[in-house]
Enzyme design. Structure first.
Site, PDB file in Angstrom:
ATOM      1  CE  LYS A   1       4.764  -4.316  17.831  1.00 10.44           C
ATOM      2  NZ  LYS A   1       4.990  -4.992  16.538  1.00 10.44           N
TER       3      LYS A   1
ATOM      4  N   GLY B   1      -5.056  -0.226   5.668  1.00  9.02           N
ATOM      5  CA  GLY B   1      -3.987   0.727   5.972  1.00  9.02           C
ATOM      6  C   GLY B   1      -2.789   0.415   5.099  1.00  9.02           C
ATOM      7  CG  ASN B   2       2.037   1.111   5.101  1.00 13.29           C
ATOM      8  OD1 ASN B   2       1.998   1.633   3.990  1.00 13.29           O
ATOM      9  ND2 ASN B   2       3.144   0.700   5.680  1.00 13.29           N
ATOM     10  CB  ALA B   3      -0.202  -4.192   6.050  1.00 13.07           C
TER      11      ALA B   3
HETATM   12  N1  GLU Z   1       5.826  -3.109  13.466  1.00 20.27           N
HETATM   13  C1  GLU Z   1       6.295  -3.954  12.440  1.00 20.27           C
HETATM   14  C2  GLU Z   1       6.120  -5.408  12.813  1.00 20.27           C
HETATM   15  O1  GLU Z   1       5.312  -5.738  13.653  1.00 20.27           O
HETATM   16  C3  GLU Z   1       7.707  -3.617  11.999  1.00 20.27           C
HETATM   17  C4  GLU Z   1       8.758  -3.707  13.039  1.00 20.27           C
HETATM   18  C5  GLU Z   1      10.117  -3.157  12.632  1.00 20.27           C
HETATM   19  O2  GLU Z   1      10.291  -2.764  11.491  1.00 20.27           O
HETATM   20  O3  GLU Z   1      10.959  -3.127  13.508  1.00 20.27           O
HETATM   21  O4  GLU Z   1       6.719  -6.273  12.246  1.00 20.27           O
END
Ligand code: GLU
Length: 423
Positions: free
Chosen positions: A102, A216-218
């Site tokens: 991350k 948002g998106n989710a």
């Molecule tokens: N940020 C998203 C998550 O927390 C997607 C991560 C990704 O697609 O690598 O799952």
């Protein structure tokens, strides 16, 4: 308690239940690599600003490090460490061959101009370029980052290595190697899991009231999917607040208003007009109030630590679906479990996003494109069996769904470590 301490607590709990070897617990409790960068950015007014950025690579036993990059004023290293560990566990719970990582930058992107945002993104990319790559570590969007930002990262990386490498990031726009269905993947994955649990519990969508925190998106897309499937979505909120409408909200209208730069909060009076009912039917709620409204399913699609020991006993929902990462604290988890509330844990509920990111990596490596229908079908084929496997472990270990998801995931990572003979 820091977010990473919460993660360690979760790992410890699952490890105790499954009697995991102490050495394995240590491996999972310590990220492989932590990188901190100072990102200098020339601002539009000519001054120079330094932004702190991070990339944490938790583990790559199952495949390349994988996970988003978030831009937020409250990002800190402990948060990024927690999020990276959850990525390892998330990829593993759905059985995709990826590890966990991350990234983040401490910044409020809403305060930057487009040019400043691009310069910051390109500089950050330059600084983490030595550790990323399609077979090493593959970033993606997260809070406040999107396809456009991913395209800048891919472009900057291409300049540095002297060739186009679209697979260096996922969540890209379609024109530069993105995949159909990545935009809806997190919501869609969570929806497939919820449908499976609803079926198991004998619950009917038409008799199910849903509240959604985060639009948002989710959250926004989840609300739309649920309304289409016949659920009664009664409440929605964004960072400024939200609305409650007893006979149901219209996600499309809310989306439209948000795009016009208005908040969900402004929709209270608008909803009353739409429904042409008295104003007791639709009213504004704060973000905290939304969590406690009368509903059967509560979708958490905003930020971490929304349900804590302070409000866990006031949650009325029977099912909490975690589309955000870490929205329920470990203390709240215990209270909800005692009260019989099912918490569908983030590492399973929101794994649809990274799963479709994996499809995007496959697409970039093979040069073949998938249709939206193919993506959604494949996604379902991964999400539903993963949910069933977690349910099996829930029964086997007589534990919560989060503990079962951790057990499912950790046992897979453990096997990889043993087979590879890494320790
Ligand atoms: N940020 C998203 C998550 O927390 C997607 C991560 C990704 O697609 O690598 O799952």
């Amino acid at each position: 308690m820091s977010l990473f301490k919460s993660t360690l607590k979760q790992i410890k709990k699952a490890s105790t239940l499954m009697e995991l070897d102490e050495e394995m617990v240590s491996i999972l409790s310590n990220p492989n690599r932590i990188v901190e960068v100072s990102v200098p950015v020339r601002m539009d007014d000519g001054t120079l600003k330094i932004f702190k950025g991070f990339r944490v690579e938790h583990n790559n036993y199952c495949g390349p490090y994988k996970g988003g990059i978030r831009y937020h004023q409250h990002v800190d290293m402990e948060e990024v460490k927690a999020l990276s560990a959850w990525m390892s566990l998330k990829c593993s719970v759905v059985g995709i061959p990826l590890g966990g990582g991350k990234g983040g930058i401490i910044v409020n992107p809403k305060e930057l101009s487009e040019g400043e945002l691009e310069r910051m993104t390109r500089k950050y990319t330059e600084m983490i370029a030595p550790i990323i790559g399609p077979d090493k570590d593959v970033p993606a969007p997260d809070v406040n980052t999107n396809g456009k930002i991913m395209a800048w990262i891919a472009d900057e990386y291409a300049k540095i290595v002297g060739e186009e490498v679209p697979g260096v990031v996922t969540g890209k726009p379609l024109e530069v190697g993105g995949i159909e269905g990545r935009d809806t993947a997190t919501a869609m994955g969570g929806f497939f899991v919820l449908e499976d649990i609803m079926k198991e519990k004998g619950m009917e969508p038409a008799k199910t009231k849903v509240a959604v925190q985060g639009f948002g998106n989710a959250g926004g897309i989840a609300a739309k999917l649920m309304v289409e499937a016949g659920y009664n979505v009664v409440a929605a909120s964004d960072s400024k607040g939200g609305i409650y409408c007893n006979h149901g909200i219209f996600p499309d209208d809310i989306m439209k208003h948000k795009l016009e730069k208005k908040s969900v909060t402004d929709l209270g009076p608008h909803m009353v007009e739409l429904h042409a009912k008295d104003d007791t039917d639709c009213y504004q709620v704060s973000n905290e109030e939304l969590l406690e409204v009368d509903c059967d399913v509560l979708v958490l699609a905003a930020l971490e630590n929304q349900i804590t020991e302070k409000n866990a006993d006031k949650i009325k929902a029977k099912i909490v679906l975690e589309l955000a990462n870490g929205p329920t604290s470990p203390e709240a988890d215990e209270i909800l479990a005692e009260r019989g509330v099912i918490v569908v844990p983030d590492i399973l509920a929101n794994a649809g996003g990274v799963t479709v990111s994996y499809f995007e990596m496959l697409q970039n490596a093979s040069g073949r494109s998938w249709t939206r229908d193919e993506v959604n079908k494949k996604l379902k084929e991964i999400m539903v069996p993963s949910c069933k496997e977690v349910s099996l472990n829930m029964n086997k270990y007589n534990c919560t769904m989060r503990e079962a998801a951790f057990i499912t995931s950790i046992s897979r990572i453990e096997k990889k470590i043993m087979q590879k003979g890494r320790v």
